[in-house]
Scaffold this motif. Structure first.
Motif, PDB file in Angstrom:
ATOM      1  N   PHE A  13       1.331  -0.075   8.795  1.00 16.29           N
ATOM      2  CA  PHE A  13       2.517   0.427   8.111  1.00 16.29           C
ATOM      3  C   PHE A  13       3.796  -0.045   8.800  1.00 16.29           C
ATOM      4  O   PHE A  13       4.823  -0.230   8.157  1.00 16.29           O
ATOM      5  CB  PHE A  13       2.487   1.951   7.989  1.00 16.29           C
ATOM      6  CG  PHE A  13       1.759   2.409   6.752  1.00 16.29           C
ATOM      7  CD1 PHE A  13       0.399   2.671   6.788  1.00 16.29           C
ATOM      8  CD2 PHE A  13       2.438   2.538   5.547  1.00 16.29           C
ATOM      9  CE1 PHE A  13      -0.277   3.058   5.641  1.00 16.29           C
ATOM     10  CE2 PHE A  13       1.759   2.926   4.389  1.00 16.29           C
ATOM     11  CZ  PHE A  13       0.401   3.188   4.430  1.00 16.29           C
TER      12      PHE A  13
ATOM     13  N   GLY B  43       6.135  -7.059  -5.177  1.00 18.84           N
ATOM     14  CA  GLY B  43       7.404  -6.361  -5.355  1.00 18.84           C
ATOM     15  C   GLY B  43       8.402  -6.683  -4.265  1.00 18.84           C
ATOM     16  O   GLY B  43       9.559  -7.026  -4.534  1.00 18.84           O
ATOM     17  N   VAL B  44       7.955  -6.558  -3.016  1.00 20.14           N
ATOM     18  CA  VAL B  44       8.905  -6.707  -1.916  1.00 20.14           C
ATOM     19  C   VAL B  44       9.359  -8.156  -1.758  1.00 20.14           C
ATOM     20  O   VAL B  44      10.546  -8.427  -1.543  1.00 20.14           O
ATOM     21  CB  VAL B  44       8.304  -6.163  -0.599  1.00 20.14           C
ATOM     22  CG1 VAL B  44       9.236  -6.433   0.561  1.00 20.14           C
ATOM     23  CG2 VAL B  44       8.046  -4.669  -0.727  1.00 20.14           C
TER      24      VAL B  44
ATOM     25  N   VAL C 119       3.414   9.141   4.087  1.00 24.40           N
ATOM     26  CA  VAL C 119       4.402   8.073   4.083  1.00 24.40           C
ATOM     27  C   VAL C 119       5.764   8.640   3.705  1.00 24.40           C
ATOM     28  O   VAL C 119       5.918   9.223   2.629  1.00 24.40           O
ATOM     29  CB  VAL C 119       4.007   6.972   3.070  1.00 24.40           C
ATOM     30  CG1 VAL C 119       5.028   5.832   3.104  1.00 24.40           C
ATOM     31  CG2 VAL C 119       2.611   6.445   3.364  1.00 24.40           C
TER      32      VAL C 119
ATOM     33  N   GLN D 106       9.588   7.490   2.972  1.00 23.78           N
ATOM     34  CA  GLN D 106      10.452   6.326   2.793  1.00 23.78           C
ATOM     35  C   GLN D 106      11.865   6.802   2.471  1.00 23.78           C
ATOM     36  O   GLN D 106      12.049   7.741   1.694  1.00 23.78           O
ATOM     37  CB  GLN D 106       9.950   5.400   1.685  1.00 23.78           C
ATOM     38  CG  GLN D 106      10.761   4.083   1.645  1.00 23.78           C
ATOM     39  CD  GLN D 106      10.188   3.040   0.709  1.00 23.78           C
ATOM     40  OE1 GLN D 106       9.820   3.359  -0.414  1.00 23.78           O
ATOM     41  NE2 GLN D 106      10.134   1.796   1.163  1.00 23.78           N
TER      42      GLN D 106
ATOM     43  N   LEU E  65       2.562  -4.315  -3.782  1.00 21.25           N
ATOM     44  CA  LEU E  65       3.618  -4.175  -2.782  1.00 21.25           C
ATOM     45  C   LEU E  65       4.129  -5.545  -2.385  1.00 21.25           C
ATOM     46  O   LEU E  65       5.340  -5.758  -2.274  1.00 21.25           O
ATOM     47  CB  LEU E  65       3.096  -3.441  -1.540  1.00 21.25           C
ATOM     48  CG  LEU E  65       3.213  -1.919  -1.554  1.00 21.25           C
ATOM     49  CD1 LEU E  65       2.366  -1.314  -0.459  1.00 21.25           C
ATOM     50  CD2 LEU E  65       4.664  -1.485  -1.401  1.00 21.25           C
TER      51      LEU E  65
ATOM     52  N   PHE F 298       9.630  -4.613   4.344  1.00 20.14           N
ATOM     53  CA  PHE F 298      10.703  -4.077   3.513  1.00 20.14           C
ATOM     54  C   PHE F 298      12.064  -4.505   4.045  1.00 20.14           C
ATOM     55  O   PHE F 298      13.030  -4.608   3.296  1.00 20.14           O
ATOM     56  CB  PHE F 298      10.638  -2.548   3.465  1.00 20.14           C
ATOM     57  CG  PHE F 298       9.835  -2.011   2.296  1.00 20.14           C
ATOM     58  CD1 PHE F 298       8.505  -1.654   2.471  1.00 20.14           C
ATOM     59  CD2 PHE F 298      10.409  -1.873   1.043  1.00 20.14           C
ATOM     60  CE1 PHE F 298       7.753  -1.162   1.400  1.00 20.14           C
ATOM     61  CE2 PHE F 298       9.657  -1.374  -0.033  1.00 20.14           C
ATOM     62  CZ  PHE F 298       8.340  -1.024   0.144  1.00 20.14           C
TER      63      PHE F 298
ATOM     64  N   LEU G 226       4.467  -3.187   7.343  1.00 20.98           N
ATOM     65  CA  LEU G 226       4.991  -3.036   5.984  1.00 20.98           C
ATOM     66  C   LEU G 226       6.481  -2.689   6.039  1.00 20.98           C
ATOM     67  O   LEU G 226       7.287  -3.195   5.255  1.00 20.98           O
ATOM     68  CB  LEU G 226       4.217  -1.944   5.240  1.00 20.98           C
ATOM     69  CG  LEU G 226       4.653  -1.682   3.800  1.00 20.98           C
ATOM     70  CD1 LEU G 226       4.512  -2.932   2.939  1.00 20.98           C
ATOM     71  CD2 LEU G 226       3.843  -0.536   3.196  1.00 20.98           C
TER      72      LEU G 226
END
Lengths: 310, 214
Positions: B98, B130-131, B168, B170, B127, B105, B101
């Motif tokens: 994570f 998208g990112v 998680v 965010q 993901l 982002f 990740l």
């Protein structure tokens, strides 16, 4: 605010299981992480297990969150920020001589995290006031009794109209429609101000002769007298004569919030037994008669005769 | 002794990590001061007796803003524990995954992150699409920082597939185009949970799938 309906044709009201609305994690917008995960299948934790699994067939979605509160100036499980205290919101006593309220903030965490630690919670909205000698029991106690308390409320029944009614004919399309409205109530439960909202979302028609229709989103509507006898989405044709007890069950989506906190779903069924509407179904019978009733007052179907229509 | 400070993805203090002997590998993260050699022994701030000013790393981490994307984002380092076939090792691996990740982002770079997951993981590929899409043509994201306060492996190690429950968090996110104008993409803050399915093979963990937890 409550509204009473006049001329109550009462209906059975039931509460639907509902997804949590208007929350940070639902509605139109979510975090990027959750948006990108929208296509992935959601898994669940079944009761009694800590291990997430694929949802079994027929599994009903529930609110993924659990709720709690913290004191407004609390910064840890057992730490208060002293500098914050002078800036707390004021919670005036609700009655003269009564206790002041306690400034709190509502918070939420995923339900799949058992026993969330302090940092696992996230705040929801700004501070509000809680009134209770034992605040730690309040939320759970309100949740446990909300469905029952709701049943005590004067829920406004949907007004049901039958066209033609209350008398109709065998073999004729009889239109039935329901008019229900959104309702809200402000009540006090366990000393807390609870705001309840109910929105009608679906209808089940029970025509009284064994036939039912729904649940459906259609409330139906009025048709003009010229149109009586035409089929509508919610009309029904009675195949027998007699008196039938017609009911319409309205399903509401309900939420409640405590002292201005987040709206929480009301789950389960809250049904209100109420008198049904009687529909009398007749048959038509015609005969050729040679004389009118003035010429022969005892003729068939003349007023005062044995065969007079009742 | 030269004292340097490194910041990791979530701004944790250096002291604990330096103590674990990670300073050497952290040097690859992008900070470089010519003429000084890495030292594994500095653990706290100590006043220097010499009047020469301490050289500061030239590449300082700058979070993303409306003015531009995040600069000098430190690449997360895989702790040794994350390769261990144990509950603690699996949880360390998941937290590390994570952290990668979160790095993604902030930078749009998810190659290292997606190498650790299987192609069948729909959540993972969505993901990545998208990112990386959010960083296409010079665009960038502001916010969207990830934290995983709660990571718990819930299956016995004897199972063929391990499941890890992860909370998680965010922060809210918004996007900007290369010309500095506000983009269409945005996200609110969230506090949610996922289950990560993992397998241990050839001395390392990898992710086979991930699902939101309802």
């Amino acid at each position: 605010m409550r509204r009473r309906i006049l001329g109550s044709i009462a209906v059975l009201v039931a509460f639907l299981f509902v997804q949590n609305p208007a929350h940070a994690n639902s509605g139109g917008l979510d975090s990027l992480f959750n948006q990108y995960g929208a296509r992935a299948q959601g898994w669940v934790k079944l009761p009694g297990s800590d291990v997430p699994v694929e949802p079994p067939p027929g599994y009903i979605d529930t609110d993924p969150n659990q709720y709690s509160y913290a004191l407004q100036c609390q910064v840890d499980d057992d730490t208060i920020d002293v500098d914050c205290l002078p800036g707390q919101i004021e919670c005036e006593p609700r009655e003269p001589g009564g206790d002041e309220g306690i400034p709190i903030v509502w918070r939420y965490a995923p339900k799949s995290i058992s026993n969330p630690a302090w940092s696992d919670w996230k705040s929801e909205g700004g501070p509000s006031c809680l009134y209770d000698p034992k605040p730690e029991d309040v939320l759970g106690n309100i949740a446990a009794r909300i469905a029952n308390d709701f049943k005590q409320l004067p829920i406004q029944a949907a007004k049901v109209t039958v066209q033609p009614g209350p008398h109709t004919l065998k073999g004729m399309e009889t239109n039935v429609f329901a008019a229900a409205s959104e309702q809200s109530f402000d009540v006090v439960i366990l000393g807390q101000n609870v705001h309840l909202e109910a929105t009608p979302v679906e209808y089940t028609y029970n025509y009284g002769d064994g036939a039912t229709f729904g649940p459906t989103m259609f409330a139906g509507g009025s048709i003009s007298e010229e149109e009586w006898g035409t089929k509508t989405r919610t009309s029904h044709t009675y195949k027998q004569t007699g008196d039938f007890r017609l009911t319409v069950t309205t399903g509401f989506r309900g939420t409640y919030s405590v002292n201005g906190g987040p709206p929480l779903p009301i789950t389960g069924n809250g049904s209100f037994a109420s008198p049904a509407q009687t529909v009398s179904v007749w048959r038509t019978e015609t005969r050729q008669v040679a004389e009118n009733c003035i010429e022969n007052p005892n003729g068939w179907a003349c007023p005062g005769s044995e065969t007079e229509a009742k | 002794m030269t004292e340097r400070s490194f910041s990791f993805t979530r701004g944790r203090l250096v002291a604990a990590l330096v103590g674990a002997g990670l300073l050497l590998s952290a040097c690859q993260g992008g900070t470089s001061t010519p003429g000084t050699s890495p030292s594994a022994s500095s653990t706290s701030t100590s006043p220097s007796a010499t009047p020469i000013p301490t050289p500061t790393p030239s590449a300082k981490y700058i979070p993303a803003s409306a003015k531009g994307k995040a600069q000098n984002v430190p690449v997360p380092v895989k702790p040794a524990l994350a390769d261990q076939n144990s509950k603690a090792g699996l949880e360390a691996f998941t937290k590390y995954w994570f952290a990668l990740l979160d790095y993604g982002f902030q930078t749009g770079k998810l190659d290292e992150w997606s190498e650790l997951s299987a192609p069948g993981c729909v959540f993972c590929s969505d993901l990545k699409t998208g990112v990386t899409g959010d960083y296409k043509d010079g665009a960038w994201l502001v916010g969207g920082r990830l934290q995983t306060p709660h990571v718990e492996a819930v299956t016995a190690l004897s199972e063929p597939v391990q499941k890890v429950t992860v909370q998680v968090l965010q922060t809210a996110a918004s996007s900007y185009n290369a010309d500095g104008s506000k983009g269409d993409k945005s996200g609110t803050a969230s506090n949610s949970a996922v289950v990560v399915l993992t397998v241990y093979k050839a001395g390392a963990w990898s992710v086979s799938d991930m699902h939101p937890l309802k």
